[in-house]
Design an enzyme around this catalytic site. Structure first.
Site, short mmCIF file in Angstrom:
data_model
loop_
_atom_site.label_atom_id
_atom_site.label_comp_id
_atom_site.label_asym_id
_atom_site.label_seq_id
_atom_site.Cartn_x
_atom_site.Cartn_y
_atom_site.Cartn_z
N CYS A 187 2.59 -2.65 4.77
CA CYS A 187 2.24 -3.84 3.74
C CYS A 187 0.89 -4.50 4.50
O CYS A 187 0.14 -3.97 5.22
CB CYS A 187 3.29 -4.73 3.59
N ASP A 211 6.63 -16.55 10.11
CA ASP A 211 6.35 -16.04 8.52
C ASP A 211 5.95 -17.99 8.46
O ASP A 211 5.39 -18.21 7.19
CB ASP A 211 7.56 -15.96 7.82
N ARG A 271 6.53 -14.34 -5.15
CA ARG A 271 7.51 -13.64 -4.41
C ARG A 271 8.46 -13.74 -3.22
O ARG A 271 9.19 -13.90 -3.86
CB ARG A 271 7.34 -12.15 -3.34
N LYS A 300 14.69 -17.10 0.30
CA LYS A 300 14.32 -15.75 0.13
C LYS A 300 14.96 -14.86 0.80
O LYS A 300 15.89 -13.43 0.71
CB LYS A 300 13.02 -15.40 0.02
N ASN A 301 15.17 -14.94 2.75
CA ASN A 301 15.57 -13.78 3.09
C ASN A 301 16.53 -13.78 3.31
O ASN A 301 17.54 -12.98 4.32
CB ASN A 301 14.64 -14.08 4.47
N ARG A 303 5.06 -0.91 8.49
CA ARG A 303 6.54 -1.66 8.65
C ARG A 303 7.74 -0.69 8.75
O ARG A 303 8.38 -0.35 8.09
CB ARG A 303 6.37 -2.84 7.60
N ARG A 330 10.22 -4.70 0.11
CA ARG A 330 10.04 -3.92 1.69
C ARG A 330 11.68 -4.30 1.80
O ARG A 330 12.66 -3.18 2.46
CB ARG A 330 9.11 -4.09 2.83
N ILE A 365 4.76 -10.49 16.27
CA ILE A 365 5.82 -10.41 16.12
C ILE A 365 4.75 -9.12 14.14
O ILE A 365 5.25 -7.87 14.03
CB ILE A 365 6.72 -10.70 14.57
C1 EPZ Z 1 12.10 -10.03 8.02
O1 EPZ Z 1 11.04 -8.86 8.59
C2 EPZ Z 1 11.45 -10.72 6.58
N1 EPZ Z 1 11.72 -10.20 5.50
C3 EPZ Z 1 9.94 -10.96 7.06
O2 EPZ Z 1 9.59 -12.27 6.56
C4 EPZ Z 1 10.07 -12.00 8.72
O3 EPZ Z 1 8.43 -11.85 9.02
C5 EPZ Z 1 10.36 -10.43 9.29
O4 EPZ Z 1 11.97 -10.02 9.57
C6 EPZ Z 1 10.05 -11.46 11.45
O5 EPZ Z 1 11.02 -12.88 11.57
C7 EPZ Z 1 13.26 -10.57 5.80
O6 EPZ Z 1 14.28 -10.81 6.10
C8 EPZ Z 1 13.22 -10.00 4.17
P1 EPZ Z 1 11.30 -7.12 10.88
P2 EPZ Z 1 11.45 -7.51 8.59
O7 EPZ Z 1 12.29 -5.87 11.10
O8 EPZ Z 1 12.92 -7.11 9.23
C9 EPZ Z 1 9.13 -3.79 14.41
C10 EPZ Z 1 8.39 -13.25 5.05
O9 EPZ Z 1 7.02 -13.61 4.51
N2 EPZ Z 1 10.20 -3.44 13.63
O10 EPZ Z 1 12.11 -7.87 12.41
O11 EPZ Z 1 10.47 -6.24 8.11
C11 EPZ Z 1 8.80 -4.53 13.37
O12 EPZ Z 1 7.09 -3.55 13.47
C12 EPZ Z 1 8.19 -11.55 5.17
O13 EPZ Z 1 8.90 -13.82 4.21
C13 EPZ Z 1 10.08 -2.13 14.12
O14 EPZ Z 1 9.54 -1.79 15.22
O15 EPZ Z 1 11.02 -7.38 9.93
C14 EPZ Z 1 7.48 -6.14 13.82
O16 EPZ Z 1 6.56 -5.22 14.72
C15 EPZ Z 1 7.28 -11.50 5.15
N3 EPZ Z 1 11.30 -0.86 13.63
C16 EPZ Z 1 9.31 -6.28 14.57
O17 EPZ Z 1 10.05 -5.37 14.40
C17 EPZ Z 1 12.38 -1.40 13.21
O18 EPZ Z 1 13.43 -0.28 12.78
C18 EPZ Z 1 10.34 -7.52 13.39
O19 EPZ Z 1 10.15 -6.70 12.52
C19 EPZ Z 1 11.93 -2.68 12.06
C20 EPZ Z 1 10.74 -3.27 12.94
#
Ligand code: EPZ
Length: 418
Positions: free
Chosen positions: A116, A305, A397, A22-23, A121, A92, A327
């Protein structure tokens, strides 16, 4: 709405093929915005999130067809740069169109994703990167608006490792003027899959798999032809834990050992027998589940995840385990549901302290988010008695027919109308 029903205690045995990730497929779909023509992506899983992204691309003016695992996206007719709230609020990852739309049209209007179930996020890093590339950023009425007649390369230092942030800025800079360097970039395998696909389209990106990615802007990209999505390492990990929980013997096909080191290491530590056999990964268990501690970290650390699924596994371990979530610190909604099945879990800050119990007991439960629903299905496989998991749309999803795949392996699991 549907619910999943599981009669626990059945041993899983046999062979399962993991679907596409998916990702990985979601950013690949967003990348199609950057090329004018017919893109073909194969090994695409049949997921609600893929259908949502397809709908978003259609709203933007693309022609999208999905037929038994192959996605055809013709983006030549793209004529809209606005991603509406009622669609973005359901997924998202829609934010992934922000960069490519800005690169293609010089502007974009995308609803802010909002929070969420797993936590707040933010997308501040996405926006910081876009402004470094020369885009004006405006936020009003819950939308972020970008405008940049031409994006120009720059150095973008990420304050946190962000997967879709890294992907968004790669997608923003492949057609920019000059060179862009991402510092502290995410190096998840799904980012690597995106970079590999973009280079196939004619992009010039180096630093694959590292935290420093250099993108030299090119004039145009040609469509993706016949690109196969990488296997889903989280789906594969979910089956591995299912095998251990049911004292099973599973051969998991089409998954990459090299992408799963952190989880495989932990499963061996708790007593699973894991071997690589002709292109697959075999996971056997005699029922031993030693306790262990995990801390979720950016790749290659233990993936967030897989935290919920690991919590289910530790619920019946032989001791005390501490699961620390760095995370998404609030990603523990599954703990309350597992407690209803008899698990002994205490939440302390961004950690869950799990004391192993003899066995879980089946109960009616409710899914709250994608990976939490997977952890409840796993709990149902191991529990004594019947478990029901409502709001199963969360599961659909991100898992392509998880319940029917588990049934082929011997689980007593089915769906009913709620
Ligand atoms: C991706 O989400 C994945 N989704 C998530 O999978 C996964 O849990 C996550 O990466 C971490 O590995 C997709 O790839 C579609 P992040 P993402 O930006 O990119 C902070 C699933 O279950 N952050 O890596 O949204 C954030 O709050 C989903 O398949 C900021 O502060 O996650 C978090 O603490 C859930 N500012 C950390 O970084 C930003 O601008 C990592 O979030 C962006 C993120």
């Amino acid at each position: 709405m549907e619910k999943i029903v599981v009669e626990g205690g059945k041993r899983l045995e046999g062979e399962i093929v993991v679907s596409g990730a998916k990702n990985a497929v979601l950013p690949l779909m967003a990348a199609c915005i950057l090329s004018e023509g017919k893109n073909i992506i194969t090994n695409v899983p049949d997921l609600a999130d893929v259908r949502t992204m397809a709908k978003l691309l259609q709203i933007l003016g693309a022609d999208v067809e999905y037929d038994s695992g192959t996605l055809t996206i013709d983006s030549s007719g793209l004529n809209n740069w606005e991603a509406p709230y009622d669609l973005v609020k359901t997924m998202r990852a829609s934010v992934l169109v922000l960069g490519p739309l800005t690169a293609r049209f010089g502007k974009a209007r995308v609803s802010l994703p909002g929070g969420c179930a797993i936590g707040e996020r933010p997308i501040d890093q996405h926006l910081k990167g876009l402004s470094i590339l020369g885009s004006k950023i405006q936020i009003e009425e819950g939308y972020v608006e970008t405008s940049a007649p031409r994006l120009t390369g720059g150095i973008i230092p990420f304050d946190v490792s962000t997967v879709t942030g890294t992907e968004n800025l790669i997608l923003s800079s492949v057609l920019a003027e000059g060179e862009t360097v991402l510092l502290n970039a995410a190096c998840e395998p799904e980012v690597t899959d995106l970079v590999t696909a973009l280079n196939k389209m004619g992009a010039d990106i180096t630093g694959i798999g590292t935290d420093i990615i250099t993108i030299r802007g090119v004039k145009k990209l040609s469509p993706l032809t016949d690109y196969e999505v990488m296997p889903d390492r989280i789906e594969a990990g979910t089956y591995m834990i299912a095998s251990v929980l049911t004292k099973g013997d599973l051969m998991i096909r089409n998954c990459r050992f090299e992408n799963m080191g952190a989880l495989i290491g932990k499963l061996i530590e708790i007593g699973a027998h894991i071997t690589r056999e002709n292109g697959g990964i075999r996971v056997k268990s005699n029922g031993e589940i030693k306790s262990t501690d995990i801390t979720t970290l950016p790749y290659p650390g233990f993936p967030t995840d897989m935290q919920a699924q690991m919590m289910t596994l530790m619920s019946t371990s032989d001791g005390l385990s501490v699961l620390t979530e760095t995370i998404f610190p609030q990603r523990f909604l599954h703990a309350g549901e597992l407690r209803r099945m008899g698990a002994d879990i205490k939440l302390v800050g961004n950690s869950a302290v799990v004391r192993g119990v003899k066995h879980l007991s089946g109960a009616p439960t409710m899914a709250s988010d994608l990976r939490a629903s997977a952890s409840l299905v796993l709990a149902g496989l191991a529990a004594v008695g019947r478990t029901e998991i409502s709001r199963v749309y969360h599961l659909d999803r991100g898992y392509d027919k998880l319940d029917s795949k588990l049934e082929t392996l011997g689980a007593s699991i089915w769906r009913e109308k709620e």
